[in-house]
Design an enzyme around this catalytic site. Structure first.
Site, PDB file in Angstrom:
ATOM      1  N   HIS A  24       0.875  -1.184   0.000  1.00 45.77           N
ATOM      2  CA  HIS A  24       0.000   0.000   0.000  1.00 45.77           C
ATOM      3  C   HIS A  24       0.916   1.240   0.000  1.00 45.77           C
ATOM      4  CE1 HIS A  24      -3.506   2.377   0.648  1.00 45.77           C
ATOM      5  NE2 HIS A  24      -3.832   2.050   1.884  1.00 45.77           N
TER       6      HIS A  24
ATOM      7  N   HIS B  28      -1.878  -2.540  -9.687  1.00 47.66           N
ATOM      8  CA  HIS B  28      -2.910  -1.968  -8.823  1.00 47.66           C
ATOM      9  C   HIS B  28      -4.125  -2.872  -8.839  1.00 47.66           C
ATOM     10  CE1 HIS B  28      -5.674   0.907  -6.999  1.00 47.66           C
ATOM     11  NE2 HIS B  28      -4.593   1.495  -6.539  1.00 47.66           N
TER      12      HIS B  28
ATOM     13  N   ASP C 132       2.760   5.528  -6.715  1.00 43.37           N
ATOM     14  CA  ASP C 132       3.976   5.527  -5.904  1.00 43.37           C
ATOM     15  C   ASP C 132       5.253   5.403  -6.727  1.00 43.37           C
ATOM     16  OD1 ASP C 132       2.794   5.840  -3.419  1.00 43.37           O
ATOM     17  OD2 ASP C 132       2.283   3.724  -3.301  1.00 43.37           O
TER      18      ASP C 132
END
Ligand code: CMC
Length: 430
Positions: free
Chosen positions: A267, A308, A365
């Site tokens: 995460h 994802h 990210d």
């Protein structure tokens, strides 16, 4: 929302259950399965919640196939272009963009709550200097409950709203204190004349003995990253906040639980892991070796910042962040080989059938760490920055859930695969 009916029949027994098919404003229709255990005596099995809508929500919408992300109906691209973090936080919490007056009032409230109780500062002395900032965040944010529990009426909307404001206001002060503790510098007090992101930079990078000027570029980049990270519907940390909140727990405890969930590398911890991975890869010629490792099922290595659960085309946040990466590096004059390496890695992965077939694309990210690094933010603080940004999303979901009269304690069931009923054997008979 519209409702149709579906009938689920068990062909063996002939028993059936009438299920509601719910259609929201956007997104996949959803089958309401709560009648099945009563009608048929079955549970539904959805480990890791891949197909479960755990709640109704008006806040954020994602179309993973089309790479669409909307906050309260507004496309993320438009908010990134035109909004700032506080305005976006207001939108997430209240559902509408603020008028000038509403923005001013909200911004004043957030500024006025930035200080933390002086005794909270002493908590930091209990941490070793090399404690991970996320571990300190979890502990110190949770300990806010010790200051704001008595007198908190969970049935009073005004009380809940004040808790939400305190969280948005005080987390940056705590985050900066975590950083200052880790480098042995004095904790810096907030300056309420600065805007939200400027204040974060001030508290992180100023020292009492010198004047510090916040870089407008850094504040702008932080604003953008914060808007992009502000909410993402029912992700792991938000679902954690909701689950803990559904028990009626103190809001600071709920957000501390959200911080814990965010920390994992699958995460929010991925932003830190990406930079560590790029450092480990080291140079462009090593990319094939690391792609092979990522594809090898016997190797735990994964391409961090890739893939994802929901986005199966592209992550619109990654597209925006890549663009800002260029701008920040150009304006700071940083020639960061890691950015070059990240782009080459992305190029190589997107040309590889393993990643193409599995629809694995760079996520939010993948590039955010490169920007944070260019702004002078240390790697161990990356996930903390994510937590600060996500706080507005967490509190919006918590407020939504607390205001929903149909909320019940979250309590999943299970498919038991353990030993059947058996009798206890005394030790000598085992
Ligand atoms: N590198 C290599 N293979 C991968 C990766 C990756 N990063 N991500 C997924 N796969 C493979 C996975 O092994 C599986 O292969 P197979 O079908 O052969 O078994 C397939 O792709 C489907 O993946 P999954 O594990 O079922 O996907 P998931 O939805 O359970 O997990 C994820 C999503 C984000 C946890 C995962 O892609 C991952 O671990 N990525 C790296 C960590 C990361 O970047 N996390 C940040 C997510 S975005 C920000 C946030 O949510 O905070």
């Amino acid at each position: 929302m519209s409702t149709e009916t579906l009938t689920l029949t068990d062909n063996t027994t002939g028993n059936s259950s009438e299920l509601n098919l719910l259609r929201g404003t956007l997104g996949n229709p959803t089958i309401e399965v709560k009648g099945i255990p009563g009608d048929l005596g079955y549970f539904t099995h959805d480990p890791s919640f891949g197909t479960t809508a755990s709640c109704e929500s008006d806040i954020t919408f994602i179309d993973g196939d089309k790479g669409v992300l909307l906050y309260r109906g507004y496309p993320i691209e438009q908010l990134a272009e035109n909004s700032d973090y506080l305005e976006t936080a207001y939108l997430l919490i209240h559902g509408e963009l603020p008028t000038g007056q509403e923005y001013k009032e909200f911004s004043t409230i957030i500024r006025r709550h930035t200080m933390i109780n002086e005794s909270l500062k002493s908590f930091f002395n209990g941490f070793n200097y090399n404690a991970h900032p996320m571990s300190m965040m979890m502990g110190v944010v949770g300990s806010l409950a010790a200051f704001y529990h008595e007198g908190l009426n969970m049935n009073d909307r005004e009380h809940l709203m004040i808790s939400a404001h305190r969280l948005i206001s005080k987390l940056p002060t705590i985050a900066a204190a975590c950083y200052k503790h880790s480098i042995g510098e004095p904790i810096v007090y907030p300056r309420n004349d600065l805007d939200y992101c400027e204040n974060i930079l001030h508290m992180m990078f100023s020292v009492p003995c010198e004047e510090y000027k916040v870089s407008p570029l850094a504040a702008k980049a932080l604003n953008l990253l914060f808007i992009l990270h502000a909410d993402h519907e029912q992700n792991a940390s938000t679902s954690t906040v909701r689950l803990v909140g559904s028990t009626g727990a103190n809001p600071f405890a709920c957000i501390s639980a959200g911080i814990a969930a965010l920390w994992g590398p699958a995460h929010g911890g991925a932003n830190e892991a990406v930079l560590e991975m790029l450092a480990e890869i080291g140079s462009v010629d090593k990319i094939p070796k690391y792609l092979a490792k990522a594809k090898d099922k016997d190797d735990p290595f994964k391409l961090m910042g890739f893939g994802h659960r929901v986005y199966k085309n592209f992550d619109p946040r990654a597209t925006l962040i890549r663009k800002v990466c260029y701008e920040v590096l150009e304006e700071t004059g940083t020639d960061d080989p890691m950015f070059e390496l990240a782009m080459k890695l992305e190029e190589a992965a997107l040309a590889d059938s393993y990643f193409v077939e599995r629809k694995l694309y760079p996520n939010v990210d993948f590039y955010s760490g490169v920007i944070y690094k260019a702004l002078g933010i240390p790697t161990s603080m990356f996930t903390v920055m994510f937590a600060l940004a996500r706080t507005s999303g967490w509190v919006s979901h918590w407020l939504e859930m607390m205001g929903d009269t149909s909320t019940r304690i979250g309590r999943p069931r299970q498919l038991y695969t353990g030993a059947p009923l058996r009798d206890y054997l005394s030790m000598e008979k085992r």
